[in-house]
Design a protein around this motif. Structure first.
Motif, PDB file in Angstrom:
ATOM      1  N   LEU A   2       0.866  -1.239   0.057  1.00 42.80           N
ATOM      2  CA  LEU A   2      -0.110   0.112  -0.213  1.00 42.80           C
ATOM      3  C   LEU A   2       0.954   1.198  -0.057  1.00 42.80           C
ATOM      4  O   LEU A   2       0.161   2.490   0.181  1.00 42.80           O
ATOM      5  CB  LEU A   2      -1.001   0.016   1.257  1.00 42.80           C
ATOM      6  CG  LEU A   2      -1.701  -1.235   1.454  1.00 42.80           C
ATOM      7  CD1 LEU A   2      -2.521  -1.212   2.786  1.00 42.80           C
ATOM      8  CD2 LEU A   2      -2.799  -1.581   0.249  1.00 42.80           C
ATOM      9  N   ASP A   3       2.094   1.101  -0.143  1.00 43.57           N
ATOM     10  CA  ASP A   3       2.916   2.282  -0.005  1.00 43.57           C
ATOM     11  C   ASP A   3       2.628   3.407  -1.037  1.00 43.57           C
ATOM     12  O   ASP A   3       2.873   4.530  -0.527  1.00 43.57           O
ATOM     13  CB  ASP A   3       4.656   1.831  -0.359  1.00 43.57           C
ATOM     14  CG  ASP A   3       5.111   0.842   0.603  1.00 43.57           C
ATOM     15  OD1 ASP A   3       4.420   0.702   1.748  1.00 43.57           O
ATOM     16  OD2 ASP A   3       6.069   0.417   0.348  1.00 43.57           O
ATOM     17  N   ASP A   4       2.161   3.270  -2.460  1.00 41.57           N
ATOM     18  CA  ASP A   4       2.011   4.203  -3.188  1.00 41.57           C
ATOM     19  C   ASP A   4       0.909   5.132  -2.692  1.00 41.57           C
ATOM     20  O   ASP A   4       0.705   6.238  -2.778  1.00 41.57           O
ATOM     21  CB  ASP A   4       1.779   3.762  -4.574  1.00 41.57           C
ATOM     22  CG  ASP A   4       3.095   3.068  -5.139  1.00 41.57           C
ATOM     23  OD1 ASP A   4       4.167   3.756  -4.944  1.00 41.57           O
ATOM     24  OD2 ASP A   4       2.988   2.709  -6.168  1.00 41.57           O
ATOM     25  N   GLU A   5      -0.065   4.382  -2.253  1.00 42.70           N
ATOM     26  CA  GLU A   5      -1.559   4.832  -1.971  1.00 42.70           C
ATOM     27  C   GLU A   5      -1.145   5.533  -0.512  1.00 42.70           C
ATOM     28  O   GLU A   5      -1.829   6.748  -0.168  1.00 42.70           O
ATOM     29  CB  GLU A   5      -2.706   3.878  -1.390  1.00 42.70           C
ATOM     30  CG  GLU A   5      -3.058   3.240  -3.108  1.00 42.70           C
ATOM     31  CD  GLU A   5      -1.773   2.150  -3.585  1.00 42.70           C
ATOM     32  OE1 GLU A   5      -2.056   2.088  -4.883  1.00 42.70           O
ATOM     33  OE2 GLU A   5      -1.253   1.626  -2.707  1.00 42.70           O
ATOM     34  N   ILE A   6      -0.347   5.403   0.417  1.00 45.12           N
ATOM     35  CA  ILE A   6      -0.118   5.799   1.538  1.00 45.12           C
ATOM     36  C   ILE A   6       0.648   7.247   1.417  1.00 45.12           C
ATOM     37  O   ILE A   6       0.347   8.100   2.138  1.00 45.12           O
ATOM     38  CB  ILE A   6       0.766   4.849   2.482  1.00 45.12           C
ATOM     39  CG1 ILE A   6      -0.220   3.649   2.960  1.00 45.12           C
ATOM     40  CG2 ILE A   6       1.447   5.818   3.587  1.00 45.12           C
ATOM     41  CD1 ILE A   6       0.567   2.751   3.891  1.00 45.12           C
ATOM     42  N   VAL A   8       0.352   8.909  -1.478  1.00 45.94           N
ATOM     43  CA  VAL A   8      -0.565   9.912  -1.876  1.00 45.94           C
ATOM     44  C   VAL A   8      -1.521  10.685  -0.858  1.00 45.94           C
ATOM     45  O   VAL A   8      -1.685  11.754  -0.755  1.00 45.94           O
ATOM     46  CB  VAL A   8      -1.664   9.223  -2.904  1.00 45.94           C
ATOM     47  CG1 VAL A   8      -2.737  10.123  -3.332  1.00 45.94           C
ATOM     48  CG2 VAL A   8      -0.979   8.947  -4.044  1.00 45.94           C
ATOM     49  N   LEU A   9      -2.091   9.526   0.318  1.00 43.49           N
ATOM     50  CA  LEU A   9      -2.881  10.135   1.255  1.00 43.49           C
ATOM     51  C   LEU A   9      -1.958  10.961   2.164  1.00 43.49           C
ATOM     52  O   LEU A   9      -2.651  11.875   2.741  1.00 43.49           O
ATOM     53  CB  LEU A   9      -3.536   9.058   2.055  1.00 43.49           C
ATOM     54  CG  LEU A   9      -4.562   8.368   1.542  1.00 43.49           C
ATOM     55  CD1 LEU A   9      -5.188   7.187   2.257  1.00 43.49           C
ATOM     56  CD2 LEU A   9      -5.818   9.423   1.520  1.00 43.49           C
ATOM     57  N   ILE A  10      -0.814  10.788   2.336  1.00 41.89           N
ATOM     58  CA  ILE A  10      -0.067  11.770   3.143  1.00 41.89           C
ATOM     59  C   ILE A  10       0.326  13.168   2.592  1.00 41.89           C
ATOM     60  O   ILE A  10       0.046  14.228   3.165  1.00 41.89           O
ATOM     61  CB  ILE A  10       1.300  10.972   3.482  1.00 41.89           C
ATOM     62  CG1 ILE A  10       1.496  10.028   4.447  1.00 41.89           C
ATOM     63  CG2 ILE A  10       2.356  12.416   4.005  1.00 41.89           C
ATOM     64  CD1 ILE A  10       2.826   9.243   4.634  1.00 41.89           C
ATOM     65  N   GLU A  11       0.470  13.015   1.153  1.00 34.46           N
ATOM     66  CA  GLU A  11       0.274  14.512   0.583  1.00 34.46           C
ATOM     67  C   GLU A  11      -0.806  14.983   0.389  1.00 34.46           C
ATOM     68  O   GLU A  11      -1.115  16.427   0.699  1.00 34.46           O
ATOM     69  CB  GLU A  11       1.072  14.094  -0.925  1.00 34.46           C
ATOM     70  CG  GLU A  11       2.436  13.671  -1.015  1.00 34.46           C
ATOM     71  CD  GLU A  11       2.661  13.362  -2.410  1.00 34.46           C
ATOM     72  OE1 GLU A  11       1.998  13.436  -3.397  1.00 34.46           O
ATOM     73  OE2 GLU A  11       3.815  12.884  -2.449  1.00 34.46           O
ATOM     74  N   ARG A  12      -2.003  14.374   0.221  1.00 43.36           N
ATOM     75  CA  ARG A  12      -3.202  14.781   0.011  1.00 43.36           C
ATOM     76  C   ARG A  12      -4.099  15.264   1.279  1.00 43.36           C
ATOM     77  O   ARG A  12      -4.630  16.138   1.233  1.00 43.36           O
ATOM     78  CB  ARG A  12      -4.203  13.908  -0.712  1.00 43.36           C
ATOM     79  CG  ARG A  12      -5.328  14.353  -1.446  1.00 43.36           C
ATOM     80  CD  ARG A  12      -6.218  13.533  -2.152  1.00 43.36           C
ATOM     81  NE  ARG A  12      -5.475  12.934  -3.450  1.00 43.36           N
ATOM     82  CZ  ARG A  12      -5.902  11.936  -4.336  1.00 43.36           C
ATOM     83  NH1 ARG A  12      -6.934  11.170  -3.873  1.00 43.36           N
ATOM     84  NH2 ARG A  12      -5.305  11.666  -5.223  1.00 43.36           N
ATOM     85  N   LYS A  58      -7.766   5.230  -8.115  1.00 43.73           N
ATOM     86  CA  LYS A  58      -8.494   6.322  -7.452  1.00 43.73           C
ATOM     87  C   LYS A  58      -9.352   5.506  -6.440  1.00 43.73           C
ATOM     88  O   LYS A  58      -9.767   5.980  -5.360  1.00 43.73           O
ATOM     89  CB  LYS A  58      -9.318   7.123  -8.503  1.00 43.73           C
ATOM     90  CG  LYS A  58      -8.669   8.138  -9.097  1.00 43.73           C
ATOM     91  CD  LYS A  58      -9.443   8.999 -10.005  1.00 43.73           C
ATOM     92  CE  LYS A  58      -8.692  10.247 -10.599  1.00 43.73           C
ATOM     93  NZ  LYS A  58      -9.594  11.175 -11.506  1.00 43.73           N
ATOM     94  N   GLU A  59      -9.705   4.413  -6.852  1.00 43.67           N
ATOM     95  CA  GLU A  59     -10.802   3.510  -6.093  1.00 43.67           C
ATOM     96  C   GLU A  59      -9.829   3.130  -4.927  1.00 43.67           C
ATOM     97  O   GLU A  59     -10.362   3.034  -3.765  1.00 43.67           O
ATOM     98  CB  GLU A  59     -11.176   2.252  -6.844  1.00 43.67           C
ATOM     99  CG  GLU A  59     -12.243   2.812  -7.830  1.00 43.67           C
ATOM    100  CD  GLU A  59     -12.544   1.420  -8.663  1.00 43.67           C
ATOM    101  OE1 GLU A  59     -13.591   1.692  -9.377  1.00 43.67           O
ATOM    102  OE2 GLU A  59     -11.930   0.692  -8.767  1.00 43.67           O
ATOM    103  N   LYS A  60      -8.604   2.778  -5.013  1.00 44.11           N
ATOM    104  CA  LYS A  60      -7.794   2.459  -3.953  1.00 44.11           C
ATOM    105  C   LYS A  60      -7.747   3.460  -2.774  1.00 44.11           C
ATOM    106  O   LYS A  60      -7.991   3.444  -1.685  1.00 44.11           O
ATOM    107  CB  LYS A  60      -6.219   2.128  -4.313  1.00 44.11           C
ATOM    108  CG  LYS A  60      -6.179   0.842  -4.916  1.00 44.11           C
ATOM    109  CD  LYS A  60      -5.059   0.409  -5.506  1.00 44.11           C
ATOM    110  CE  LYS A  60      -4.919  -0.924  -6.441  1.00 44.11           C
ATOM    111  NZ  LYS A  60      -3.399  -1.371  -6.677  1.00 44.11           N
ATOM    112  N   ILE A  61      -7.556   4.624  -3.408  1.00 44.49           N
ATOM    113  CA  ILE A  61      -7.512   5.906  -2.482  1.00 44.49           C
ATOM    114  C   ILE A  61      -8.793   5.903  -1.588  1.00 44.49           C
ATOM    115  O   ILE A  61      -8.771   6.155  -0.567  1.00 44.49           O
ATOM    116  CB  ILE A  61      -7.151   7.316  -2.951  1.00 44.49           C
ATOM    117  CG1 ILE A  61      -5.695   6.995  -3.534  1.00 44.49           C
ATOM    118  CG2 ILE A  61      -7.175   8.333  -2.101  1.00 44.49           C
ATOM    119  CD1 ILE A  61      -4.455   6.605  -2.877  1.00 44.49           C
TER     120      ILE A  61
END
Length: 119
Positions: A2-6, A8-12, A58-61
């Motif tokens: 889940l590293d990529d999604e994590i 993205v969420l840290i940035e967003r 986008k669904e993963k996020i």
């Protein structure tokens, strides 16, 4: 996994990113999709790899945001003696209204034909 999604969420949304970084994240075939729970080692995020890999980025996020909203709204602590299935349906309906890009099949208030402005 889940590293990529994590990232993205840290940035967003740094709040969600921080929450994610403090969860015990593990894969399990015992769950059909993804979920949060409380274990002896702390709060965990459990996901089914097959489910996860079928999702669009986008669904993963959106799914991660969904699970984190269960934590933010203290749903795990508020279950008490309630029926777990119905409580989860109500909780999902409450939070899914706030999340964009959820995958098909997620509960949505529009499915119920209930007038949202009624009191």
């Amino acid at each position: 996994m889940l590293d990529d999604e994590i990232r993205v969420l840290i940035e967003r949304n740094p709040f969600f990113g921080e929450l994610l970084l403090n969860l015990n994240i593990r894969e399990s075939k015992e769950v059909p999709t993804m979920g949060v729970g409380i274990e002896k080692t702390g709060v965990c995020l459990v996901y089914n790899k097959e489910f996860w890999e079928k999702l669009k980025p986008k669904e993963k996020i959106a799914v991660l945001e969904h699970e984190l909203m269960h934590l933010v709204n203290t749903h795990l602590l508020r279950l008490e003696e309630r029926d777990m299935h119905y409580f989860n349906v109500a909780a999902d309906l409450a939070i899914n209204q706030q999340i964009k890009n959820l995958p098909d099949g997620c509960l949505d208030v529009n499915q119920f034909k209930y007038p949202l402005d009624s009191t």
